[in-house]
Structures are given as structure tokens and as C-alpha cells.
Design a protein around this motif. Sequence first.
Motif, PDB file in Angstrom:
ATOM      1  N   PRO A  10      20.553 -61.358  52.893  1.00  0.00           N
ATOM      2  CA  PRO A  10      20.302 -62.666  52.288  1.00  0.00           C
ATOM      3  C   PRO A  10      19.254 -63.436  53.111  1.00  0.00           C
ATOM      4  O   PRO A  10      19.182 -63.272  54.326  1.00  0.00           O
ATOM      5  CB  PRO A  10      21.653 -63.370  52.366  1.00  0.00           C
ATOM      6  CG  PRO A  10      22.647 -62.315  52.591  1.00  0.00           C
ATOM      7  CD  PRO A  10      21.956 -61.176  53.249  1.00  0.00           C
ATOM      8  N   ILE A  11      18.491 -64.256  52.429  1.00  0.00           N
ATOM      9  CA  ILE A  11      17.418 -64.973  53.107  1.00  0.00           C
ATOM     10  C   ILE A  11      17.975 -65.921  54.171  1.00  0.00           C
ATOM     11  O   ILE A  11      17.422 -66.051  55.255  1.00  0.00           O
ATOM     12  CB  ILE A  11      16.561 -65.724  52.073  1.00  0.00           C
ATOM     13  CG1 ILE A  11      15.828 -64.711  51.196  1.00  0.00           C
ATOM     14  CG2 ILE A  11      15.544 -66.638  52.751  1.00  0.00           C
ATOM     15  CD1 ILE A  11      15.209 -65.285  49.955  1.00  0.00           C
ATOM     16  N   TYR A  12      19.088 -66.556  53.855  1.00  0.00           N
ATOM     17  CA  TYR A  12      19.632 -67.517  54.826  1.00  0.00           C
ATOM     18  C   TYR A  12      19.967 -66.825  56.157  1.00  0.00           C
ATOM     19  O   TYR A  12      19.765 -67.360  57.223  1.00  0.00           O
ATOM     20  CB  TYR A  12      20.856 -68.251  54.237  1.00  0.00           C
ATOM     21  CG  TYR A  12      22.171 -67.551  54.387  1.00  0.00           C
ATOM     22  CD1 TYR A  12      22.992 -67.820  55.490  1.00  0.00           C
ATOM     23  CD2 TYR A  12      22.627 -66.635  53.443  1.00  0.00           C
ATOM     24  CE1 TYR A  12      24.212 -67.178  55.642  1.00  0.00           C
ATOM     25  CE2 TYR A  12      23.838 -65.998  53.584  1.00  0.00           C
ATOM     26  CZ  TYR A  12      24.630 -66.267  54.686  1.00  0.00           C
ATOM     27  OH  TYR A  12      25.824 -65.637  54.848  1.00  0.00           O
ATOM     28  N   ARG A  13      20.436 -65.551  56.069  1.00  0.00           N
ATOM     29  CA  ARG A  13      20.786 -64.775  57.266  1.00  0.00           C
ATOM     30  C   ARG A  13      19.520 -64.422  58.048  1.00  0.00           C
ATOM     31  O   ARG A  13      19.477 -64.496  59.263  1.00  0.00           O
ATOM     32  CB  ARG A  13      21.440 -63.459  56.867  1.00  0.00           C
ATOM     33  CG  ARG A  13      22.917 -63.214  56.952  1.00  0.00           C
ATOM     34  CD  ARG A  13      23.675 -63.449  58.173  1.00  0.00           C
ATOM     35  NE  ARG A  13      23.013 -63.251  59.462  1.00  0.00           N
ATOM     36  CZ  ARG A  13      23.563 -63.594  60.603  1.00  0.00           C
ATOM     37  NH1 ARG A  13      24.753 -64.131  60.617  1.00  0.00           N
ATOM     38  NH2 ARG A  13      22.934 -63.394  61.724  1.00  0.00           N
ATOM     39  N   GLN A  14      18.489 -64.061  57.274  1.00  0.00           N
ATOM     40  CA  GLN A  14      17.242 -63.662  57.939  1.00  0.00           C
ATOM     41  C   GLN A  14      16.639 -64.824  58.721  1.00  0.00           C
ATOM     42  O   GLN A  14      16.107 -64.643  59.814  1.00  0.00           O
ATOM     43  CB  GLN A  14      16.234 -63.140  56.907  1.00  0.00           C
ATOM     44  CG  GLN A  14      16.680 -61.827  56.267  1.00  0.00           C
ATOM     45  CD  GLN A  14      15.645 -61.305  55.294  1.00  0.00           C
ATOM     46  OE1 GLN A  14      14.470 -61.211  55.613  1.00  0.00           O
ATOM     47  NE2 GLN A  14      16.089 -60.957  54.100  1.00  0.00           N
ATOM     48  N   ILE A  15      16.721 -66.003  58.155  1.00  0.00           N
ATOM     49  CA  ILE A  15      16.166 -67.171  58.859  1.00  0.00           C
ATOM     50  C   ILE A  15      17.032 -67.478  60.093  1.00  0.00           C
ATOM     51  O   ILE A  15      16.520 -67.794  61.169  1.00  0.00           O
ATOM     52  CB  ILE A  15      16.064 -68.383  57.916  1.00  0.00           C
ATOM     53  CG1 ILE A  15      15.061 -68.066  56.794  1.00  0.00           C
ATOM     54  CG2 ILE A  15      15.606 -69.630  58.670  1.00  0.00           C
ATOM     55  CD1 ILE A  15      14.992 -69.092  55.706  1.00  0.00           C
ATOM     56  N   ALA A  16      18.355 -67.329  59.946  1.00  0.00           N
ATOM     57  CA  ALA A  16      19.250 -67.547  61.087  1.00  0.00           C
ATOM     58  C   ALA A  16      18.912 -66.570  62.219  1.00  0.00           C
ATOM     59  O   ALA A  16      18.782 -66.965  63.382  1.00  0.00           O
ATOM     60  CB  ALA A  16      20.704 -67.374  60.650  1.00  0.00           C
ATOM     61  N   ASP A  17      18.725 -65.297  61.851  1.00  0.00           N
ATOM     62  CA  ASP A  17      18.357 -64.279  62.849  1.00  0.00           C
ATOM     63  C   ASP A  17      17.083 -64.670  63.566  1.00  0.00           C
ATOM     64  O   ASP A  17      16.965 -64.518  64.787  1.00  0.00           O
ATOM     65  CB  ASP A  17      18.138 -62.916  62.168  1.00  0.00           C
ATOM     66  CG  ASP A  17      19.461 -62.302  61.713  1.00  0.00           C
ATOM     67  OD1 ASP A  17      20.519 -62.856  62.093  1.00  0.00           O
ATOM     68  OD2 ASP A  17      19.433 -61.302  60.969  1.00  0.00           O
ATOM     69  N   ARG A  18      16.130 -65.153  62.804  1.00  0.00           N
ATOM     70  CA  ARG A  18      14.838 -65.496  63.388  1.00  0.00           C
ATOM     71  C   ARG A  18      14.976 -66.646  64.386  1.00  0.00           C
ATOM     72  O   ARG A  18      14.370 -66.640  65.452  1.00  0.00           O
ATOM     73  CB  ARG A  18      13.849 -65.848  62.289  1.00  0.00           C
ATOM     74  CG  ARG A  18      12.438 -65.532  62.699  1.00  0.00           C
ATOM     75  CD  ARG A  18      11.525 -65.514  61.510  1.00  0.00           C
ATOM     76  NE  ARG A  18      11.680 -66.713  60.712  1.00  0.00           N
ATOM     77  CZ  ARG A  18      11.622 -66.724  59.388  1.00  0.00           C
ATOM     78  NH1 ARG A  18      11.418 -65.618  58.722  1.00  0.00           N
ATOM     79  NH2 ARG A  18      11.746 -67.854  58.747  1.00  0.00           N
ATOM     80  N   ILE A  19      15.799 -67.622  64.034  1.00  0.00           N
ATOM     81  CA  ILE A  19      15.997 -68.758  64.943  1.00  0.00           C
ATOM     82  C   ILE A  19      16.665 -68.278  66.234  1.00  0.00           C
ATOM     83  O   ILE A  19      16.269 -68.663  67.335  1.00  0.00           O
ATOM     84  CB  ILE A  19      16.823 -69.870  64.254  1.00  0.00           C
ATOM     85  CG1 ILE A  19      15.994 -70.498  63.125  1.00  0.00           C
ATOM     86  CG2 ILE A  19      17.242 -70.950  65.260  1.00  0.00           C
ATOM     87  CD1 ILE A  19      16.758 -71.460  62.252  1.00  0.00           C
ATOM     88  N   ILE A  20      17.656 -67.403  66.097  1.00  0.00           N
ATOM     89  CA  ILE A  20      18.341 -66.874  67.283  1.00  0.00           C
ATOM     90  C   ILE A  20      17.354 -66.114  68.169  1.00  0.00           C
ATOM     91  O   ILE A  20      17.315 -66.302  69.390  1.00  0.00           O
ATOM     92  CB  ILE A  20      19.523 -65.957  66.865  1.00  0.00           C
ATOM     93  CG1 ILE A  20      20.610 -66.811  66.189  1.00  0.00           C
ATOM     94  CG2 ILE A  20      20.088 -65.212  68.063  1.00  0.00           C
ATOM     95  CD1 ILE A  20      21.716 -66.019  65.552  1.00  0.00           C
ATOM     96  N   GLN A  21      16.540 -65.276  67.553  1.00  0.00           N
ATOM     97  CA  GLN A  21      15.526 -64.521  68.301  1.00  0.00           C
ATOM     98  C   GLN A  21      14.603 -65.457  69.084  1.00  0.00           C
ATOM     99  O   GLN A  21      14.320 -65.238  70.262  1.00  0.00           O
ATOM    100  CB  GLN A  21      14.664 -63.704  67.327  1.00  0.00           C
ATOM    101  CG  GLN A  21      15.421 -62.559  66.693  1.00  0.00           C
ATOM    102  CD  GLN A  21      14.807 -61.217  67.068  1.00  0.00           C
ATOM    103  OE1 GLN A  21      13.824 -61.177  67.809  1.00  0.00           O
ATOM    104  NE2 GLN A  21      15.397 -60.140  66.588  1.00  0.00           N
TER     105      GLN A  21
END
Lengths: 127, 229, 258
Positions: A10-21
Motif C-alpha cells: 500500500p502507498i501509505y506503507r511505502q511512504i512510512a518506510d521512506r520516512i523511517i529510512q
Amino acid sequence: MTEEFRTSKPIYRQIADRIIQQFVRGKIAPGEKLPSVREMAIQSGVNPNTIQRTYGELERMDVVETRRGQGTFMTEQIDRKKQLRIEIQREMIETFIQNMRGIGVEDKEITEAVEQFLAGKEPSEND
Amino acid sequence: MIELRNVTKEYGKRKALQDVSLQFEKGKIYGILGPNGSGKSTMMKMAAGLVFPSKGEVIVNGQPADRSIARDVAYLSSEGMVYPGLTVQQMIEFFAAQHKDFSLEKAEELIQFMSLERHKKVAKMSKGQQGRLKLLLVLSRKAPVLLLDEPFLGLDPMVRDTIVKGLVSFIDFGEQTVIITTHEITEIEPVLEEAVILDEGMVRARCHVEALREEEGLSVLQWLKRNYQ
Amino acid sequence: MFQGLLKKDFLLIKNYFWLWLIAVLAIYGAGLMFATYYDAFALVFPFIFMIYLFHLVLLPMTEMVLLKAEEKGQYWLHSTAGGMRLLLSKLVVALAVFLASLVLTDVLALITLNIANVQEYIHIPGRSVPYREGFLLNGALTAGALYFTVWGLFLWTVYHSLNAYPLLKKVRWGVVIAIYVAFQGLAAKMLEIPLIEKWFASWTVRVSEPGTQAWGIGAMSFSVENGAIQIWPIIVSVLFHVGLFLAAAWLLNRKVEV
């Protein structure tokens, strides 16, 4: 340009991952204020509801903290950052190992190959 | 809210829409996908009060859609809409005079955002600029319903990107219901909440964009392709 | 809202409007040159008459240009203004263009008449400028032009209403012409009914002395039949055309689809 998203997550997860990275890499400092939902949505070219979910998810994970009337802030807990770093490491290793096993490399060979790589040597033919 | 109740539209023997029933909830963004002649445009024109159903009814904000629905609906049409002899400024003034909910402030912001030249005539503008002007005219309205019929038609990826950003920046999420028909799904997909596939005048499939990724690991484009196999 | 429509419609026609006014002056100029060449000043008058006659076409043409501008996508119908206001705006703007042109032509005609009168190039009864006939000419041209324009509006909406019926769509020009012919035939038949004939003749207004009404040169003359005008046909005609306009507005609202 608006970012591309992978289809498997899901897009929301991908953006969350990116912020964590970005947090782990130090591009976002502990305690730093994140863009508002609207701003973030514009930056990423996605629906604000998606960002709302992203921030909700990050908050549940104790990665961000929402202060009423002030916005969303990155966590200031250094321990949490360390944990996240370990989690990401684990994920990366997992993917790496799975890929190696996928092409038929044995576990012993993997450690050897990694050691050799780190020592700056070319991987050798060991059969 | 927009509701189509068993809507059929016939042109002689040809059926543009066949017994379509759909509901669009307030404050959400919907994508209508489908090949040419699938009835997408007809559906949009109906919700804009420009085409009347042969059977069934189209209800917009509790009122059957006729010409007066333009009060609640801001409609971006794929053809027409802007007059070649008028300038950007004159088009804005005309729309402002026609629609009470037109915000000149928003229009000013959008001129900047869309990098349009105020005194340029529509006839002298590129397709991309015209597309941006059309979007400006629609987004400047604080209408409860926005209908965008093929807003990307004939536009290059850079302009499409600007338009998507414009949508995210200027739509009042949660308040305005937005329906977008398009062939170009890639750029718009992350903005959509739900997608509907129309085919030969019938609803073929419907999905939640994020749920689709979560549950089936598919993008809307892949889902669309799978539905056509 | 109506003001906005008027402004938009004027902008749509503006360039044609200036072009036309220049064309009027050019035709007049050509007439002057022609007359000078043949050393006969009276030869200017055929040109002025020509310009006057053009006015019968000018109003419906302007109307059609204004309607044509909307045909692509018919987006103008996505409006809370309603058919009445949409069409009225077109009519008002077209009429303004028409009247401006007519006034310009009147000015040219007056200048020419004054020169001709003094120089005795033409015969004008009583040596005065025929103001009354001039007003009648203006009135008749306006009425005639309005007649074509209102019919044009009505038939245009009929034409576009047929869009939704593929069977009729192919022959819609035929349908439009048939409707017009049928109406004309009906009107002619009704005029033959003695009762109506009598009714129409019952109220006339004398506009000039019989026998003195003709002016101009040769065949290029303007006159009023027996110096009297019937009033009832005018009223009936005005009402009929208002009805036609309302019918056009109704069709535009309910039947024209995009």
C-alpha cells in the motif's frame, strides 16, 4: 516529479518506510517537525488521506508523535532510532539472504562471500 | 453525494449506458476508467446536467441533475469549455461572473501555480496550457462536486504531474467529491481512493485503491489489465 | 450573471464587429470612387442601399457566429443561467452590433443625402431629407432582420435537439427546412381566411400621404403601400416570434444534449 510507487505494498506503507529510512540515515533529525499532511501529500502527489494513514501508522510505531495544534514530530528517543536501525538491518539481511539462497548459494558460502567482499577481494570460484 | 439509479442512456439502438447504478460519497476522489466509448463521458455529462437519462435517474446532492445543477457541480469537459478568442483573465472573469462559488483568490494562486500568462489568448496557448487553464477554472470554484472528464488528454507527463499536484493542493479533501475519468492512470492513481471500470456502458469492476495493493498486491493499472484479459 | 454573459458574447464577436464596420466604410468609399469616376454622384446611392440590405443578413449572421462559438462541446449549457438568459444574451449582443452598424449607415446616408440635396443630384419631394421614410426603412430592416434571427435561433435549437435521435440526425437539415416551410404554408393559409383578412384590415395607421411616399432614383425606391400600415399583423407577428424565442429557450434547456 511525483514519486513512483511499487505495486506490492500500500502507498501509505511505502511512504512510512521512506520516512523511517530517512530518519535512520539522519536526513530527518530526532524531534524534527514533519511536513503537514497537506504539504506531504503535495510533495508525494498522493491523496492526503493516505498521508493521514502514514502518520497514524508511524505514530502507532512510536516513530512520530503528534502534538495537538503543532503538528507531527519525529521521535526524540535515541533508543527508538537504534531499534529502527536494527529492524531495517534485519529486513535488508533477510532480503539479501533470501536472494542468495534463491540462486542456490549455501549459507557457509554466503558468510565467506561476505567476508571476502568486505576484505576487498573479488568473489572466487569455489567449486 | 452523487447517485446513479439504474441509469440507461440510449441513442437510438446504441446504448451508451446500461442500467448503471453507482454511488459516490461526499469528500472522496474517484477514478472512472475504461476504453473509448465505454460510457465514461456520457456519465460525466449526465452528472453535469448536460445529458438526460433515457431511464433511471441521476441525483446530485439530493436533486435530479438538470441544467441548474451547474450551481453545485464544477465540470471540466474534454472539449470546448474555453473560448479561443478570450484571454486567461477574460475566462476567469467570465467564470467568476457565472458562478457564485468562484474564488478570485484561488484563481490568483492557481495562475501562479499553473504558470499561466494572464493576457494570453486561449487560441495562442499550447494544449498543456489550455488543460491547465481548464483545471484552474474548475478548481477555483468551491463547488461540492468536481467532475473532471479526461483532464490529461493529450498532455505530456510533466503537465500531467503539475495537474496532479494542482489537484492535491487545491481540492478541499473531505468536502469536495471529485470524479475523474482518464486513460492515463499512472500519475493519478496515488490520489484516487476508489476506481470504477466502465465497459460498454456497464460497471465492470470497482475497487479501493489501497485495499487493492494490500490484499492483492496490484496497482490499479495492473488490476485494469487483469480485468481485460 | 447576465452581464457576464453579455461581456463574453461581445468578446466572441468583437473582431468580426470591427471588421464589419470597416467593410461598411470600404463599401461606401468604393461607391464614392465609383460615382466620382463616372462623374455621377447619384451612383453612391445604390451602394448605400446595398449596405442597408446587407443588414437583413447581418443580424442573423452575427447570431449564428455567436451560436457557432458554443457548438464545440456545448459547454455553455453547463450553467445556471438557463436557456432564456443564454439566448437573450446572444440576441442582445447581436442586436447591439446590428444597431451600431445601422446607425453608421444612417450617418453615411444622411451625409450623402445632404450633399445630393444641395447639389440637386437627385429629386427629393419637398427638398427635405426623408426622415420619416428613413425611420421606416430602419424599422423595416430591424423587423426583417429580427424575423430571420428569431427563426434562426429556433431552428438552430431544433437542429441540435435532434442530436439525441440517430434516425432523425441524418436528415436533420431536412427536418429543419420542413418545419420552416410548414409554418410558412400555415401562415399563408391563415391569411387567406376572410375573417382574419378583415380583422387585420380593421386597424391601420397612416404613416405618409398617399402618392408622395416614394423617394430615391429609378427602381431603387422605398415606399409604403397606400401610405398605411396594418397594426394587428404586427402585434400577432411580434407575439408569435416571442413565442418562437421562448420555444427555442425551452428546447435549449430540455432537449439539447451534448
